[in-house]
Design a protein around this motif. Structure first.
Motif, PDB file in Angstrom:
ATOM      1  N   VAL A 197       0.969  -1.106   0.268  1.00 24.07           N
ATOM      2  CA  VAL A 197      -0.110  -0.057  -0.039  1.00 24.07           C
ATOM      3  C   VAL A 197       0.963   1.254  -0.055  1.00 24.07           C
ATOM      4  N   LEU A 198       2.321   1.160   0.325  1.00 28.48           N
ATOM      5  CA  LEU A 198       3.073   2.319   0.255  1.00 28.48           C
ATOM      6  C   LEU A 198       3.667   2.665  -1.262  1.00 28.48           C
ATOM      7  N   THR A 199       4.183   3.728  -1.239  1.00 32.63           N
ATOM      8  CA  THR A 199       4.302   4.265  -2.727  1.00 32.63           C
ATOM      9  C   THR A 199       6.024   4.157  -2.825  1.00 32.63           C
ATOM     10  N   PRO A 200       6.602   3.447  -3.621  1.00 33.55           N
ATOM     11  CA  PRO A 200       7.924   3.647  -3.898  1.00 33.55           C
ATOM     12  C   PRO A 200       8.550   4.990  -4.318  1.00 33.55           C
ATOM     13  N   ILE A 201       9.704   5.365  -4.113  1.00 32.98           N
ATOM     14  CA  ILE A 201      10.176   6.494  -4.737  1.00 32.98           C
ATOM     15  C   ILE A 201      10.813   5.966  -6.231  1.00 32.98           C
ATOM     16  N   ASP A 202      10.869   6.941  -7.287  1.00 26.38           N
ATOM     17  CA  ASP A 202      11.081   6.794  -8.414  1.00 26.38           C
ATOM     18  C   ASP A 202      12.590   6.497  -8.895  1.00 26.38           C
ATOM     19  N   PRO A 203      13.049   5.852  -9.878  1.00 29.55           N
ATOM     20  CA  PRO A 203      14.626   5.626  -9.984  1.00 29.55           C
ATOM     21  C   PRO A 203      15.269   7.011  -9.767  1.00 29.55           C
ATOM     22  N   ASP A 204      14.846   7.843 -10.422  1.00 29.71           N
ATOM     23  CA  ASP A 204      15.770   9.184 -10.336  1.00 29.71           C
ATOM     24  C   ASP A 204      15.960   9.649  -9.030  1.00 29.71           C
ATOM     25  N   ARG A 205      14.914   9.587  -8.138  1.00 32.27           N
ATOM     26  CA  ARG A 205      14.861   9.797  -6.714  1.00 32.27           C
ATOM     27  C   ARG A 205      15.904   8.867  -6.017  1.00 32.27           C
ATOM     28  N   ALA A 206      15.603   7.851  -6.190  1.00 31.62           N
ATOM     29  CA  ALA A 206      16.488   6.832  -5.692  1.00 31.62           C
ATOM     30  C   ALA A 206      17.888   6.880  -5.914  1.00 31.62           C
ATOM     31  N   GLU A 207      18.287   7.400  -6.955  1.00 30.51           N
ATOM     32  CA  GLU A 207      19.903   7.560  -7.462  1.00 30.51           C
ATOM     33  C   GLU A 207      20.255   8.703  -6.713  1.00 30.51           C
ATOM     34  N   ARG A 208      19.427   9.864  -6.468  1.00 29.00           N
ATOM     35  CA  ARG A 208      19.910  10.949  -5.809  1.00 29.00           C
ATOM     36  C   ARG A 208      19.960  10.532  -4.234  1.00 29.00           C
ATOM     37  N   ALA A 327       7.758  -7.404  -8.668  1.00 28.19           N
ATOM     38  CA  ALA A 327       7.300  -6.272 -10.057  1.00 28.19           C
ATOM     39  C   ALA A 327       6.939  -7.561 -11.140  1.00 28.19           C
ATOM     40  N   THR A 328       7.593  -8.585 -11.267  1.00 25.71           N
ATOM     41  CA  THR A 328       7.290  -9.327 -12.589  1.00 25.71           C
ATOM     42  C   THR A 328       7.193 -10.828 -12.290  1.00 25.71           C
ATOM     43  N   GLY A 329       7.388 -11.350 -11.148  1.00 20.80           N
ATOM     44  CA  GLY A 329       7.043 -12.824 -10.735  1.00 20.80           C
ATOM     45  C   GLY A 329       8.485 -13.596 -11.042  1.00 20.80           C
ATOM     46  N   ASP A 330       9.405 -12.876 -11.614  1.00 22.11           N
ATOM     47  CA  ASP A 330      10.673 -13.624 -12.161  1.00 22.11           C
ATOM     48  C   ASP A 330      11.607 -13.032 -11.254  1.00 22.11           C
ATOM     49  N   PRO A 331      12.349 -13.839 -10.277  1.00 20.25           N
ATOM     50  CA  PRO A 331      13.571 -13.033  -9.305  1.00 20.25           C
ATOM     51  C   PRO A 331      14.778 -12.807 -10.291  1.00 20.25           C
ATOM     52  N   LEU A 332      15.090 -13.242 -11.637  1.00 18.55           N
ATOM     53  CA  LEU A 332      16.152 -13.015 -12.191  1.00 18.55           C
ATOM     54  C   LEU A 332      15.885 -11.812 -13.361  1.00 18.55           C
ATOM     55  N   ALA A 333      14.690 -11.258 -13.210  1.00 17.56           N
ATOM     56  CA  ALA A 333      14.494 -10.115 -14.049  1.00 17.56           C
ATOM     57  C   ALA A 333      15.013  -8.762 -13.658  1.00 17.56           C
ATOM     58  N   ALA A 334      14.940  -7.682 -14.521  1.00 13.46           N
ATOM     59  CA  ALA A 334      15.568  -6.355 -14.063  1.00 13.46           C
ATOM     60  C   ALA A 334      14.856  -6.089 -12.919  1.00 13.46           C
ATOM     61  N   ASP A 335      15.669  -4.988 -12.033  1.00 13.48           N
ATOM     62  CA  ASP A 335      15.108  -4.280 -10.973  1.00 13.48           C
ATOM     63  C   ASP A 335      14.639  -2.943 -11.292  1.00 13.48           C
ATOM     64  N   PRO A 336      13.370  -2.962 -11.021  1.00 14.31           N
ATOM     65  CA  PRO A 336      12.685  -1.618 -11.695  1.00 14.31           C
ATOM     66  C   PRO A 336      13.030  -0.152 -10.906  1.00 14.31           C
ATOM     67  N   LEU A 337      13.847  -0.453  -9.655  1.00 10.40           N
ATOM     68  CA  LEU A 337      14.281   0.710  -9.149  1.00 10.40           C
ATOM     69  C   LEU A 337      15.427   1.633  -9.866  1.00 10.40           C
ATOM     70  N   CYS A 338      16.309   0.754 -10.460  1.00  4.76           N
ATOM     71  CA  CYS A 338      17.269   1.149 -11.263  1.00  4.76           C
ATOM     72  C   CYS A 338      17.289   2.035 -12.161  1.00  4.76           C
ATOM     73  N   GLY A 339      17.780   3.406 -12.673  1.00  8.37           N
ATOM     74  CA  GLY A 339      17.688   4.034 -13.641  1.00  8.37           C
ATOM     75  C   GLY A 339      18.730   4.015 -14.415  1.00  8.37           C
ATOM     76  N   TYR A 340      19.933   3.006 -14.204  1.00 10.52           N
ATOM     77  CA  TYR A 340      21.003   3.109 -14.771  1.00 10.52           C
ATOM     78  C   TYR A 340      20.694   2.423 -16.286  1.00 10.52           C
ATOM     79  N   GLU A 341      21.429   2.937 -17.302  1.00 17.29           N
ATOM     80  CA  GLU A 341      21.439   2.401 -18.441  1.00 17.29           C
ATOM     81  C   GLU A 341      22.652   1.811 -19.019  1.00 17.29           C
ATOM     82  N   PRO A 342      22.899   0.431 -18.982  1.00 22.69           N
ATOM     83  CA  PRO A 342      24.140  -0.122 -19.661  1.00 22.69           C
ATOM     84  C   PRO A 342      24.508   0.452 -21.015  1.00 22.69           C
ATOM     85  N   ALA A 343      25.736   0.561 -21.206  1.00 18.07           N
ATOM     86  CA  ALA A 343      26.234   1.224 -22.487  1.00 18.07           C
ATOM     87  C   ALA A 343      25.854   0.166 -23.658  1.00 18.07           C
ATOM     88  N   GLY A 344      25.247   0.536 -24.429  1.00 19.24           N
ATOM     89  CA  GLY A 344      24.563  -0.128 -25.746  1.00 19.24           C
ATOM     90  C   GLY A 344      23.437  -0.952 -25.447  1.00 19.24           C
TER      91      GLY A 344
END
Length: 356
Positions: A197-208, A327-344
Motif C-alpha cells: 500500500v506504500l509508494t516507492p520512490i522513482d528511480p531518479d529519486r533513488a539515485e539521488r 514486480a514481474t514474478g521472475d527473480p532474475l528480471a531487471a530491478d525496476p528501481l534502477c535508472g542506470y542504462e548499461p552501455a549499448g
C-alpha cells in the motif's frame, strides 16, 4: 571476513524470523505481522537445531533474529545464549514496543547479544509513530537505544525508504548520529506484505538518495549500508576515490550472501522474496543455501535477464532480486528501481510499478 567469504558456500547474513507476532501495525511490514503467534512456529528445540546447522557454515556466522517482534517469544535469551555458545554472532531486531525494556535488554546482553538493530522511520515522534501505526513506538525505541548505549551493546538503526519517509532521511541521519549507532541500514521499499500500500520512490529519486547516502558515509561516525538496493554500490564506486570497502561487498543480494528462514522453517533467499527453496528442520539450511536450484540461479550473475543481465555492474550490484520478483514474478528480471542504462543496451526498460 567479507574479503575471504565464498558466497557459494556461506551467506554473509542468515536471518531467522522467530515469529510474525507483533503489537505494531507498521505500514511497510514485510511479514504482515499478526497479534498472536503461529502454532507452527519452530520450537525452541527446532530453533537450536537450526543454529547447529548454521554453525556448519563456519565460525562467526552472523545470525539475525527478527520478526514480527522476536521478543514476543520468551525463549529469545535462551536462543541467543545457545547460538553464542556455538560460536555464532547473534543479533536481534525487536520492535519498538513496551516489551523492549532495559531489564530485557540487560538479559539479552548477558546472553551474548552482539548487536541490537532498531527501526527509526521518522525524525520525530509524530512521523515515526504514524508510520509504525502505534503511539509511543518512538519513545520506546529511543529508550531502548539509550539502554543499549548504557549497556555497551552496539546499536544499528534500520530505516525504510519510500515516498512516505524519504523527506525524513536528513532528520533520521541526525538521530542515528545522536544515538551513537555503529551502522545505519537503509531499506529501499519492496512492495510485499503491507508494503504493497506504500509508494516507492522513482528511480531518479533513488539515485539521488543513494548519492546522498554516499556523501553521508564519507563524513559520518557510523557506517552506511543499503538493503534491497545493491546499486548503491555502483553509485558509490562511481563517486568514491577509495572503493576498497565496496569491493569487499561485491554482489551481496538475496540468495547470494543472504538467506532467510521463516517462522515456520521455510528457507527463502530473502524475507522480501517469498519463494521457498526448502524447509528446516527436515532439510539443512546449509544444503539449501549451497545446493538448491533457486539459490544457485540467484548467485549466477550471468543468469540475470533484461537490463540487469546486460549491465557491466552486474557482479558488483546485480539489482534487487526481491523487487524484480515483486514486480514481474521472475527473480532474475531487471530491478525496476534502477535508472542506470548499461552501455549499448536497447532492450525494454522495466516498469517501476509492481505488477498486480
Amino acid at each position: 571476513m567479507r574479503g575471504k567469504l565464498d558466497l557459494d558456500r556461506r551467506p554473509l547474513v542468515l536471518i531467522w524470523e522467530l515469529t510474525q507476532a507483533c503489537e505494531l501495525a507498521c505500514k511497510h511490514c514485510r511479514a504482515d505481522a499478526q497479534p498472536r503467534r503461529h502454532p507452527d512456529e519452530l520450537s525452541t528445540a527446532e530453533g537450536k537445531a537450526l543454529l547447529d546447522q548454521a554453525r556448519e557454515f563456519g565460525e562467526g556466522q552472523l545470525v539475525v533474529l527478527s520478526g514480527g517482534d522476536p521478543l514476543a517469544r520468551e525463549d529469545v535469551s535462551e536462543l541467543i545464549e545457545y547460538g553464542t555458545g556455538q560460536g555464532l554472532r547473534m543479533t536481534l531486531t525487536p520492535s519498538g514496543t513496551a516489551s523492549l525494556t532495559r531489564e530485557r535488554l540487560a538479559d539479552l546482553d548477558d546472553a551474548g547479544l552482539r548487536r541490537l538493530a532498531l527501526s527509526v522511520d521518522g525524525g520525530d515522534r509524530a512521523a515515526h509513530d504514524a508510520f509504525r501505526g502505534e503511539d509511543g513506538s518512538f519513545e520506546a525505541t529511543m529508550a531502548a537505544a539509550e539502554a543499549a548505549r548504557d549497556l555497551g551493546v552496539p546499536l544499528q538503526i534500520n530505516t525504510t525508504v519510500c515516498a512516505e519517509t524519504v523527506e525524513q532521511l536528513p532528520a533520521i541521519r541526525d538521530l542515528v548520529d545522536d544515538l551513537g549507532a555503529v551502522l545505519w541500514s537503509v531499506f529501499f521499499l519492496v512492495p510485499v506484505g503491507r508494503g504493497r500500500v506504500l509508494t516507492p520512490i522513482d528511480p531518479d529519486r533513488a539515485e539521488r538518495v543513494m548519492s546522498w547516502l554516499h556523501e553521508v558515509s564519507e563524513d559520518a561516525g557510523f557506517g552506511v549500508k543499503t538493503t534491497e538496493a545493491p546499486h548503491y554500490r555502483r553509485v558509490a564506486l562511481e563517486e568514491s576515490d577509495d572503493d576498497g570497502d565496496f569491493r569487499r561487498r561485491l554482489g551481496i543480494r538475496a540468495g547470494k550472501g543472504f538467506a532467510f528462514v521463516s517462522h515456520t522453517g521455510e528457507v527463502f533467499p530473502s524475507g522480501f522474496l517469498p519463494q521457498s527453496a526448502g524447509s528446516v528442520p527436515d532439510e539443512s539450511v546449509v544444503d539449501i543455501y549451497r545446493d538448491s536450484d533457486l539459490f544457485r540461479r540467484l548467485r549466477d550473475d550471468d543468469a540475470l535477464t533484461g537490463k540487469c543481465g546486460a549491465c557491466e555492474y552486474r557482479a558488483v550490484c546485480g539489482g534487487s532480486r526481491s523487487r524484480a520478483y515483486a514486480a514481474t514474478g521472475d527473480p532474475l528480471a531487471a530491478d525496476p528501481l534502477c535508472g542506470y542504462e548499461p552501455a549499448g543496451y536497447d532492450g525494454p526498460v522495466p516498469d517501476q510499478h509492481p505488477a498486480d
